[in-house]
Design a protein around this motif. Structure first.
Motif, PDB file in Angstrom:
ATOM      1  N   ALA A 191     -70.684  -1.632   1.929  1.00 55.74           N
ATOM      2  CA  ALA A 191     -71.906  -2.176   2.127  1.00 55.74           C
ATOM      3  C   ALA A 191     -72.796  -0.966   1.678  1.00 55.74           C
ATOM      4  CB  ALA A 191     -71.983  -2.540   3.553  1.00 55.74           C
ATOM      5  N   PHE A 192     -72.426   0.208   1.967  1.00 58.11           N
ATOM      6  CA  PHE A 192     -73.338   1.530   2.023  1.00 58.11           C
ATOM      7  C   PHE A 192     -73.488   1.509   0.428  1.00 58.11           C
ATOM      8  CE2 PHE A 192     -73.542   6.235   2.114  1.00 58.11           C
ATOM      9  CZ  PHE A 192     -74.959   6.024   2.427  1.00 58.11           C
ATOM     10  N   ALA A 193     -72.636   1.159  -0.530  1.00 56.31           N
ATOM     11  CA  ALA A 193     -72.491   1.453  -1.625  1.00 56.31           C
ATOM     12  C   ALA A 193     -73.586   0.471  -2.577  1.00 56.31           C
ATOM     13  CB  ALA A 193     -70.999   1.380  -2.570  1.00 56.31           C
ATOM     14  N   ASP A 253     -69.672   7.221  -5.236  1.00 56.43           N
ATOM     15  CA  ASP A 253     -68.338   6.787  -6.069  1.00 56.43           C
ATOM     16  C   ASP A 253     -67.244   6.496  -5.107  1.00 56.43           C
ATOM     17  OD1 ASP A 253     -66.143   6.710  -7.735  1.00 56.43           O
ATOM     18  OD2 ASP A 253     -65.629   9.085  -7.406  1.00 56.43           O
ATOM     19  N   PRO A 254     -67.021   5.129  -4.855  1.00 56.68           N
ATOM     20  CA  PRO A 254     -66.108   4.660  -4.042  1.00 56.68           C
ATOM     21  C   PRO A 254     -64.889   5.237  -3.882  1.00 56.68           C
ATOM     22  CG  PRO A 254     -66.946   2.767  -5.133  1.00 56.68           C
ATOM     23  CD  PRO A 254     -67.413   4.212  -6.180  1.00 56.68           C
ATOM     24  N   SER A 255     -64.167   5.338  -2.572  1.00 56.81           N
ATOM     25  CA  SER A 255     -63.071   5.954  -2.397  1.00 56.81           C
ATOM     26  C   SER A 255     -61.904   5.202  -3.067  1.00 56.81           C
ATOM     27  CB  SER A 255     -62.829   6.312  -0.935  1.00 56.81           C
ATOM     28  OG  SER A 255     -62.700   5.134  -0.118  1.00 56.81           O
ATOM     29  N   GLY A 256     -61.998   3.843  -2.755  1.00 63.71           N
ATOM     30  CA  GLY A 256     -60.655   3.135  -3.313  1.00 63.71           C
ATOM     31  C   GLY A 256     -59.703   3.333  -2.262  1.00 63.71           C
ATOM     32  N   PHE A 257     -59.850   3.730  -1.253  1.00 62.28           N
ATOM     33  CA  PHE A 257     -59.043   3.933  -0.120  1.00 62.28           C
ATOM     34  C   PHE A 257     -57.842   2.826   0.201  1.00 62.28           C
ATOM     35  CE2 PHE A 257     -57.108   3.904   4.004  1.00 62.28           C
ATOM     36  CZ  PHE A 257     -56.385   5.187   4.214  1.00 62.28           C
ATOM     37  N   PHE A 258     -58.404   1.803   0.481  1.00 63.87           N
ATOM     38  CA  PHE A 258     -57.334   0.810   0.898  1.00 63.87           C
ATOM     39  C   PHE A 258     -56.484   0.329  -0.362  1.00 63.87           C
ATOM     40  CE2 PHE A 258     -55.306  -1.956   3.579  1.00 63.87           C
ATOM     41  CZ  PHE A 258     -55.440  -1.490   4.690  1.00 63.87           C
ATOM     42  N   GLU A 259     -57.145   0.117  -1.628  1.00 69.23           N
ATOM     43  CA  GLU A 259     -56.187  -0.040  -2.820  1.00 69.23           C
ATOM     44  C   GLU A 259     -55.191   1.225  -2.921  1.00 69.23           C
ATOM     45  OE1 GLU A 259     -59.383   0.087  -2.680  1.00 69.23           O
ATOM     46  OE2 GLU A 259     -60.126  -1.930  -2.890  1.00 69.23           O
ATOM     47  N   ILE A 260     -55.663   2.422  -2.670  1.00 68.54           N
ATOM     48  CA  ILE A 260     -54.673   3.475  -2.960  1.00 68.54           C
ATOM     49  C   ILE A 260     -53.703   3.464  -1.798  1.00 68.54           C
ATOM     50  CG2 ILE A 260     -54.616   6.213  -2.817  1.00 68.54           C
ATOM     51  CD1 ILE A 260     -57.360   6.059  -4.212  1.00 68.54           C
ATOM     52  N   LEU A 261     -54.159   3.199  -0.575  1.00 71.62           N
ATOM     53  CA  LEU A 261     -53.187   3.034   0.630  1.00 71.62           C
ATOM     54  C   LEU A 261     -52.087   2.161   0.191  1.00 71.62           C
ATOM     55  CD1 LEU A 261     -51.988   3.793   3.393  1.00 71.62           C
ATOM     56  CD2 LEU A 261     -53.684   1.919   4.344  1.00 71.62           C
ATOM     57  N   THR A 262     -52.401   0.681  -0.381  1.00 79.77           N
ATOM     58  CA  THR A 262     -51.570  -0.460  -0.529  1.00 79.77           C
ATOM     59  C   THR A 262     -50.546   0.177  -1.765  1.00 79.77           C
ATOM     60  OG1 THR A 262     -53.254  -1.972   0.059  1.00 79.77           O
ATOM     61  CG2 THR A 262     -51.340  -2.624  -1.641  1.00 79.77           C
ATOM     62  N   ALA A 299     -66.173  11.408   3.564  1.00 81.91           N
ATOM     63  CA  ALA A 299     -67.385  11.879   2.972  1.00 81.91           C
ATOM     64  C   ALA A 299     -68.355  11.053   2.477  1.00 81.91           C
ATOM     65  CB  ALA A 299     -66.916  12.891   1.670  1.00 81.91           C
ATOM     66  N   ASN A 300     -68.168   9.833   2.013  1.00 88.99           N
ATOM     67  CA  ASN A 300     -69.058   8.720   1.614  1.00 88.99           C
ATOM     68  C   ASN A 300     -69.687   8.241   2.776  1.00 88.99           C
ATOM     69  OD1 ASN A 300     -68.468   8.978  -0.921  1.00 88.99           O
ATOM     70  ND2 ASN A 300     -67.117   7.392  -1.080  1.00 88.99           N
ATOM     71  N   LEU A 301     -69.095   8.280   4.085  1.00 86.85           N
ATOM     72  CA  LEU A 301     -69.608   7.609   5.105  1.00 86.85           C
ATOM     73  C   LEU A 301     -70.330   8.574   6.021  1.00 86.85           C
ATOM     74  CD1 LEU A 301     -67.029   5.003   5.844  1.00 86.85           C
ATOM     75  CD2 LEU A 301     -69.021   4.500   4.806  1.00 86.85           C
TER      76      LEU A 301
END
Length: 147
Positions: free
Chosen positions: A27-29, A35-44, A99-101
């Motif tokens: 939402a912030f982006a 630069d989105p973190s892609g955190f959940f994709e990386i965790l997955t 950092a993004n948030l």
């Protein structure tokens, strides 16, 4: 309490909190260039690469993760996250997410910790563990001789 096997529940709570932060990041982006973190994709990806998620597959479920229902995939990733929290790619993506948030949430990590702590609180009440932190600290000090 040891027989309650509550650790997996806290990992799921942590993963769910991080998923919510990913939603905030998305939402912030939409309003700020980040630069989105892609955190959940990386965790997955880390959970899938670990192979640990397969131990929870039911006999009638396909071994192809992408063929599973979305809710089931979410559960498998959230449950399996405890095996990969310290993978370098996961640690790095989590740091980017925080950092993004930071401009809009401040300490995102504290927010995640508070969510897990709220989950722990019900066990403090259920097992009447009020003051246990002081007792454990005292026993630890006695064992090490440190005061």
């Amino acid at each position: 309490m040891g027989g309650a096997n509550i650790g997996p529940e806290f990992t799921v709570e942590e993963a769910d909190a991080l998923r919510a932060l990913c939603d905030y990041e998305e939402a912030f982006a939409r309003s700020v260039s980040i630069d989105p973190s892609g955190f959940f994709e990386i965790l997955t990806a880390a959970v899938l690469d670990s192979g640990r998620w397969m131990k929870w597959l039911q006999p009638d479920e396909p071994e192809d993760f992408d063929l599973l229902e979305p809710g089931r995939r979410n559960w498998l990733v959230s449950s399996g996250a405890r095996y990969v929290w310290m993978e370098p790619s996961v640690v790095e993506a989590r740091a980017r997410l925080y950092a993004n948030l930071e401009p809009v949430m401040g300490d995102s990590h504290r927010w995640v910790v508070d969510r897990v702590a709220a989950s722990i609180e019900k066990y403090v009440r259920s097992f009447n563990l009020f003051g246990a932190d002081r007792l454990l600290a005292s026993e630890r000090n006695d064992a090490t001789g440190v005061r």
